[in-house]
Write a protein that holds these residues in place. Structure first.
Motif, PDB file in Angstrom:
ATOM      1  N   LEU A 282       0.834  -1.205   0.000  1.00 50.03           N
ATOM      2  CA  LEU A 282       0.000   0.000   0.000  1.00 50.03           C
ATOM      3  C   LEU A 282       0.863   1.248   0.000  1.00 50.03           C
ATOM      4  N   ALA A 283       1.915   1.265   0.848  1.00 46.23           N
ATOM      5  CA  ALA A 283       2.839   2.409   0.872  1.00 46.23           C
ATOM      6  C   ALA A 283       3.579   2.542  -0.463  1.00 46.23           C
ATOM      7  N   PHE A 284       3.962   1.411  -1.035  1.00 50.41           N
ATOM      8  CA  PHE A 284       4.635   1.369  -2.339  1.00 50.41           C
ATOM      9  C   PHE A 284       3.747   2.016  -3.412  1.00 50.41           C
ATOM     10  N   SER A 285       2.493   1.610  -3.455  1.00 50.40           N
ATOM     11  CA  SER A 285       1.561   2.143  -4.459  1.00 50.40           C
ATOM     12  C   SER A 285       1.296   3.625  -4.239  1.00 50.40           C
ATOM     13  N   LEU A 286       1.116   4.013  -2.979  1.00 47.88           N
ATOM     14  CA  LEU A 286       0.835   5.422  -2.674  1.00 47.88           C
ATOM     15  C   LEU A 286       2.013   6.325  -3.031  1.00 47.88           C
ATOM     16  N   SER A 287       3.241   5.821  -2.892  1.00 48.60           N
ATOM     17  CA  SER A 287       4.404   6.649  -3.224  1.00 48.60           C
ATOM     18  C   SER A 287       4.389   7.013  -4.709  1.00 48.60           C
ATOM     19  N   PHE A 288       4.069   6.050  -5.571  1.00 45.08           N
ATOM     20  CA  PHE A 288       4.007   6.337  -7.000  1.00 45.08           C
ATOM     21  C   PHE A 288       2.786   7.178  -7.341  1.00 45.08           C
ATOM     22  N   ALA A 289       1.676   6.951  -6.630  1.00 43.52           N
ATOM     23  CA  ALA A 289       0.478   7.758  -6.860  1.00 43.52           C
ATOM     24  C   ALA A 289       0.720   9.225  -6.495  1.00 43.52           C
ATOM     25  N   CYS A 290       1.413   9.445  -5.380  1.00 42.84           N
ATOM     26  CA  CYS A 290       1.723  10.825  -4.959  1.00 42.84           C
ATOM     27  C   CYS A 290       2.642  11.510  -5.959  1.00 42.84           C
ATOM     28  N   HIS A 291       3.646  10.794  -6.441  1.00 40.38           N
ATOM     29  CA  HIS A 291       4.543  11.370  -7.449  1.00 40.38           C
ATOM     30  C   HIS A 291       3.776  11.699  -8.731  1.00 40.38           C
ATOM     31  N   LEU A 292       2.871  10.825  -9.125  1.00 40.53           N
ATOM     32  CA  LEU A 292       2.073  11.075 -10.324  1.00 40.53           C
ATOM     33  C   LEU A 292       1.220  12.326 -10.151  1.00 40.53           C
ATOM     34  N   ALA A 293       0.626  12.473  -8.961  1.00 39.19           N
ATOM     35  CA  ALA A 293      -0.208  13.646  -8.695  1.00 39.19           C
ATOM     36  C   ALA A 293       0.618  14.935  -8.720  1.00 39.19           C
ATOM     37  N   VAL A 294       1.761  14.912  -8.045  1.00 40.78           N
ATOM     38  CA  VAL A 294       2.614  16.104  -7.983  1.00 40.78           C
ATOM     39  C   VAL A 294       3.148  16.461  -9.369  1.00 40.78           C
ATOM     40  N   ASN A 295       3.627  15.452 -10.098  1.00 36.55           N
ATOM     41  CA  ASN A 295       4.163  15.699 -11.441  1.00 36.55           C
ATOM     42  C   ASN A 295       3.108  16.293 -12.363  1.00 36.55           C
ATOM     43  N   THR A 296       1.923  15.678 -12.348  1.00 31.26           N
ATOM     44  CA  THR A 296       0.849  16.131 -13.240  1.00 31.26           C
ATOM     45  C   THR A 296       0.381  17.530 -12.873  1.00 31.26           C
ATOM     46  N   ILE A 301       0.200  23.361 -14.323  1.00 28.63           N
ATOM     47  CA  ILE A 301       0.433  24.747 -13.925  1.00 28.63           C
ATOM     48  C   ILE A 301       1.457  25.420 -14.837  1.00 28.63           C
ATOM     49  N   HIS A 302       2.565  24.759 -15.109  1.00 22.96           N
ATOM     50  CA  HIS A 302       3.688  25.419 -15.780  1.00 22.96           C
ATOM     51  C   HIS A 302       3.651  25.324 -17.297  1.00 22.96           C
ATOM     52  N   PHE A 303       3.027  24.286 -17.845  1.00 23.39           N
ATOM     53  CA  PHE A 303       3.093  24.102 -19.295  1.00 23.39           C
ATOM     54  C   PHE A 303       1.724  24.172 -19.975  1.00 23.39           C
ATOM     55  N   VAL A 304       0.681  23.657 -19.318  1.00 22.03           N
ATOM     56  CA  VAL A 304      -0.670  23.802 -19.879  1.00 22.03           C
ATOM     57  C   VAL A 304      -1.234  25.174 -19.545  1.00 22.03           C
ATOM     58  N   LYS A 305      -0.669  25.826 -18.515  1.00 17.19           N
ATOM     59  CA  LYS A 305      -1.075  27.166 -18.059  1.00 17.19           C
ATOM     60  C   LYS A 305      -2.516  27.183 -17.571  1.00 17.19           C
ATOM     61  N   SER A 306      -2.926  26.111 -16.909  1.00 14.54           N
ATOM     62  CA  SER A 306      -4.290  26.057 -16.365  1.00 14.54           C
ATOM     63  C   SER A 306      -4.298  26.639 -14.962  1.00 14.54           C
ATOM     64  N   GLY A 307      -5.504  26.907 -14.454  1.00 20.05           N
ATOM     65  CA  GLY A 307      -5.631  27.429 -13.102  1.00 20.05           C
ATOM     66  C   GLY A 307      -5.384  26.339 -12.064  1.00 20.05           C
ATOM     67  N   LYS A 308      -5.190  26.753 -10.808  1.00 17.99           N
ATOM     68  CA  LYS A 308      -4.861  25.803  -9.756  1.00 17.99           C
ATOM     69  C   LYS A 308      -6.004  24.821  -9.511  1.00 17.99           C
ATOM     70  N   SER A 309      -7.248  25.314  -9.543  1.00 19.18           N
ATOM     71  CA  SER A 309      -8.378  24.428  -9.284  1.00 19.18           C
ATOM     72  C   SER A 309      -8.488  23.342 -10.358  1.00 19.18           C
ATOM     73  N   GLN A 310      -8.270  23.713 -11.628  1.00 18.22           N
ATOM     74  CA  GLN A 310      -8.309  22.733 -12.697  1.00 18.22           C
ATOM     75  C   GLN A 310      -7.160  21.746 -12.571  1.00 18.22           C
ATOM     76  N   ALA A 311      -5.975  22.258 -12.215  1.00 18.02           N
ATOM     77  CA  ALA A 311      -4.814  21.373 -12.055  1.00 18.02           C
ATOM     78  C   ALA A 311      -5.026  20.390 -10.912  1.00 18.02           C
ATOM     79  N   ILE A 312      -5.601  20.854  -9.817  1.00 18.17           N
ATOM     80  CA  ILE A 312      -5.853  19.986  -8.664  1.00 18.17           C
ATOM     81  C   ILE A 312      -6.861  18.901  -9.047  1.00 18.17           C
ATOM     82  N   PHE A 313      -7.897  19.312  -9.808  1.00 19.12           N
ATOM     83  CA  PHE A 313      -8.912  18.354 -10.239  1.00 19.12           C
ATOM     84  C   PHE A 313      -8.304  17.282 -11.136  1.00 19.12           C
TER      85      PHE A 313
END
Length: 313
Positions: A282-296, A301-313
């Motif tokens: 579970l910790a193994f899976s969550l570590s990759f899930a968190c990285h995927l969320a942060v990366n995306t 934010i930086h390249f698609v230039k979307s707003g924070k709410s859209q990026a969070i969604f």
């Protein structure tokens, strides 16, 4: 192993050697005298310390003589041959930007010498079949060459023997069918990684690092454990699709190291403590899930230039 019967003797010798090497690092006279053979390199390196540590660990762990000889031989001969050929004849630099320079010619020589260092002891000192010996030697030569490619600051002196030992212990007990299955899975990983390389901005050494991590996770955890990192890797640069501006910023293998180190650590802990395997998965899976969320999020934010709410969604 032909001289020392007791593991404690080698541990004590290793401790004395490390203490002497550390003292030489601190003493200016020794450092600028006999120490130049070890410390006269431009980059920061603890290779001589790692070398002693790896010898001690492999000696303590090995059960048969060939399990000690092969990892240390690969480090001693293949690493030296690759360095000599790479410096003298290296023309194809596989590194990018701040990555440590690695030549294609040096890596090829490393693979050949590591293949021979594995083939000869297995053929002469074990009862493993000839076909299995060839496949095992090829796999270990290839994987050891990958480890050398992505090592830095002298840590190949530690990683090469330890990972070679673990690959040897795992593969030497497998049937020819399973060895070919592992090889086929590696080919599949190679194709998938090459496709991602073509449509994103990962460097050549990132391909090597990704393939190495995938194989380590597969042999230590199985196919169930490979799904989270594979999901992270295959969706990188695709959701959302990478634009031209982002492709100019090539991702080095150090980025992939940061994304995978927590997960791989969880896997290794699970190998030693199988009673906690479920919670560690579970910790193994969550570590990759968190990285995927942060990366995306950052990519939106930086390249698609979307707003924070859209990026969070």
């Amino acid at each position: 192993p032909y001289i020392f019967t007791y593991r404690q003797s080698v541990v004590c010798l290793g401790a004395i050697a490390i203490a002497a090497l550390l003292f030489m690092r601190k003493n200016k006279g020794l450092r600028e005298g006999v120490g130049t053979a070890l410390l006269g390199v431009s980059r920061k390196s603890f290779g001589e310390i790692y070398f002693v540590i790896s010898i001690v660990i492999v000696f303590v762990l090995h059960k048969s003589v060939f399990e000690y000889l092969i990892p240390i031989s690969v480090l001693t001969f293949a690493d030296s041959a690759a360095a000599l050929i790479g410096v003298s004849y290296g023309r194809t630099n596989l590194a990018h930007g701040q990555e440590d320079a690695k030549s294609g010619e040096g890596s090829l020589i490393f693979f050949i010498v590591a293949f021979i260092c594995t083939l000869a002891p297995l053929q002469l000192m074990t009862e493993i079949g000839r076909a299995e010996v060839l496949v095992i030697s090829f796999l270990i030569g290839l994987l050891a060459a990958m480890i050398e490619l992505v090592s830095r600051n002298g840590n190949d002196n530690l990683l090469l023997p330890l990972l070679t030992y673990s690959f040897l212990r795992y593969n030497s007990e497998q049937s020819l069918h399973l060895l070919f299955t592992n090889f086929g899975i590696m080919l599949f990983f190679s194709v998938a990684i090459f496709i991602v390389y073509k449509i994103t901005n990962i460097s050549k050494l990132s391909i090597v690092y990704s393939l190495l991590v995938a194989y380590v996770i597969m042999v230590q955890g199985g196919m169930l454990w490979i799904l989270p990192p594979l999901t992270l890797f295959l969706t990188f640069g695709i959701l959302p699709m990478m634009n031209d501006e982002e492709k100019q910023l090539e991702q080095t293998y150090k980025v992939f190291e940061c994304n995978s180190i927590i997960g791989v650590t969880c896997l290794w802990v699970a190998v030693f403590y199988p009673q906690y395997r479920d919670i560690l998965y579970l910790a193994f899976s969550l570590s990759f899930a968190c990285h995927l969320a942060v990366n995306t999020y950052n990519r939106f934010i930086h390249f698609v230039k979307s707003g924070k709410s859209q990026a969070i969604f």
